[in-house]
Design a protein around this motif. Sequence first.
Motif, short mmCIF file in Angstrom:
data_model
loop_
_atom_site.label_atom_id
_atom_site.label_comp_id
_atom_site.label_asym_id
_atom_site.label_seq_id
_atom_site.Cartn_x
_atom_site.Cartn_y
_atom_site.Cartn_z
N GLN A 125 0.71 -1.12 -0.25
CA GLN A 125 0.30 0.13 -0.45
C GLN A 125 1.13 1.22 0.19
O GLN A 125 1.81 1.17 0.79
N ASP A 136 -9.47 4.79 4.13
CA ASP A 136 -8.42 4.73 4.47
C ASP A 136 -6.99 5.41 4.60
O ASP A 136 -6.03 5.59 5.01
N CYS A 184 -2.24 -9.51 -1.75
CA CYS A 184 -2.50 -8.24 -0.41
C CYS A 184 -1.65 -7.74 0.18
O CYS A 184 -0.13 -7.52 -0.87
N GLY A 187 -1.85 -5.01 6.84
CA GLY A 187 -1.96 -5.56 8.23
C GLY A 187 -0.89 -6.92 8.11
O GLY A 187 -0.40 -6.80 7.71
N ASP A 240 -9.33 -8.84 3.18
CA ASP A 240 -9.01 -7.82 2.99
C ASP A 240 -7.99 -6.93 2.93
O ASP A 240 -7.04 -6.61 2.91
N ARG A 241 -8.20 -5.36 3.46
CA ARG A 241 -6.89 -4.11 3.54
C ARG A 241 -6.01 -4.73 4.40
O ARG A 241 -4.86 -4.06 4.63
N TYR A 242 -6.53 -5.59 5.38
CA TYR A 242 -6.09 -5.32 7.15
C TYR A 242 -5.25 -7.06 7.43
O TYR A 242 -4.55 -6.64 8.54
N THR A 243 -5.05 -7.68 6.16
CA THR A 243 -4.86 -8.84 6.63
C THR A 243 -3.70 -9.69 5.22
O THR A 243 -3.77 -8.99 4.28
#
Length: 592
Positions: A125, A136, A184, A187, A240-243
């Motif tokens: 990211q 976010d 991914c 996260g 998801d964005r956090y894992t």
Amino acid sequence: MRMPRGLDCGITRLCATIGLAALIGLITPHAHAAGGLSISNPDGAAVRALVIGIDDYQHVRKLKGAVADATDIVTSLKSMGVGDVVVLTNAQADRASVLREISALVERTKNNDLIFLSIAGHGTQEPERVKGSEPDGMENVFLLPGFETTPTGSVERVLGSEFNHFIRQFELRGARVIFVADTCHGGGMVRDIDPRAAEMSFRQVPRYTLLVDELKPVSDSNDPKSELDLDHTAFLAAVDRYTKAPEVRIPGIDGLRGALSYAVARAVEGSADINNDGKVTLKELFSNVRQVVYQLSDQRQNIVTISSPPQTPDTDVAFELTRGVVLIQGPAARAASGSAGSGAIEGQAPAPPAVAAKAPTIPTLAAAATKELPAGDAPGSLRLAAPIRLAALDGKTSYFVSVKPKDIPVQAVQPTDNPDLIWDPVSHDVIAWGDVVAYGIDVANLPTVVDRTAAIRELKRIATRSPQIMRIWPDDRQQRAGQTVEVDLSDVGSRAVLLFNVSGDGTIQLLYPVGSDAALARSASLRLPLRVGEPFGAEQIVAVTSQQRMVDLETALMQFNRRRASGQVIKSLERYLPADARIASISFFSAP
């Protein structure tokens, strides 16, 4: 009110409740392609694809299964009759080539075409470039093989907004898009990895700082701000964005893979056509892929699916399936010849489903000793080609000279040789893929854990072929003694349900039906609370559903109840599964 039955594995059944839910079952993949099944566009136009897979990164950690993912998806698309398929792997997938091929694909695209875009590799990211485009403030980025944090290396990446730019170009030409991102972007993990386990491979690199960024993003005034500004696109993301998204082991396949890519390839081959109507809706596609990934990853992955706001997933068709020749049924699609009758087991007539109740006090159940099933009771042994690879944490193989599993060969290897199981000679814990499978197992009892590992591998394979939607709540964290987890089965109305557990030492525990449980579920969902207790470690919850009661399989499970009989259960499934069976096989892990 019916009291729960005390059982002797690491969980205690509390009570069953029938409630309202929805979703899906499945049919057998691979059989379709063999029967002449082809994928087609519901709008009658062409199906086209660009598939990218990258393992060989030059300056960041290499991956192990992304190229295999790309190859699998390409093979599936071509076997289903898709002619316009472009694949870029490793060094072929530099930025210039990616932009060239996706631009060429835009130029070839006609009105009503269906476009598959798939990328497997590293993600990360960066701060968003379009303010307000991300919740976010961080934008997803896809890394290419030559990426590094130098001015020249900074060019070798593709921004999520750039993919959205090209997707908009496809839409402006009247096409629909299915975008698969097996990466991914940031996260951590909900469930920790045991520090004694072998290192896991994840498709994510840490965030970085670019002192000089020479990337000139592709963009124009038509670009959407986010995925939700697109009109005819379905997104499937590995997590998801956090894992983090791990590379996983697929039963029967060497090496590691991306669970999302594997599930999408099987869906393309026809496994997502739940009702056999030749049309795969977005809802069917999303639900099928989500369940397969959830099972293969032992709950470590929950994929994200997004459809454009104008789309209606319940009815919008992702793709259609047509058959050119008649399918000859094989073993996986055989009719149930007397194996699933409608009569009740003697002394266990069908009864109305139980209603919700507070969990009663349950005595300690570990005192009820399990029994190993005598060899004469076994319907046969597992016939899996690959042995179970067993390592000791200290690297000594002499511990395993006397380990003789009943159902599968065992191979002693080093901890660095990608073992299936790692045994700690100090604590006697057994570890697999970052989780403790069983605590305090001495060498004499290792064979039952080895057989159990082979059985779980086979259960995953079968469940991937024809999944039943099932979830275990509240989450994938390691569960503690006395906590309650809930098994939630969807779309089981008027279907027979068999639910059982395979504990870490291979002990079978029949969970449903017991006592006065209804033979056929009378509502769309079945919810079964379970209390965590000793012995701790891995619990594999398995559900089998069918339109008719599976009397022979139910009888076999009753025979195996409280016995270390994981291999025998597999043979019973092979023998007695009806043609319409749906199967779920999901792990959760417990600790004192």
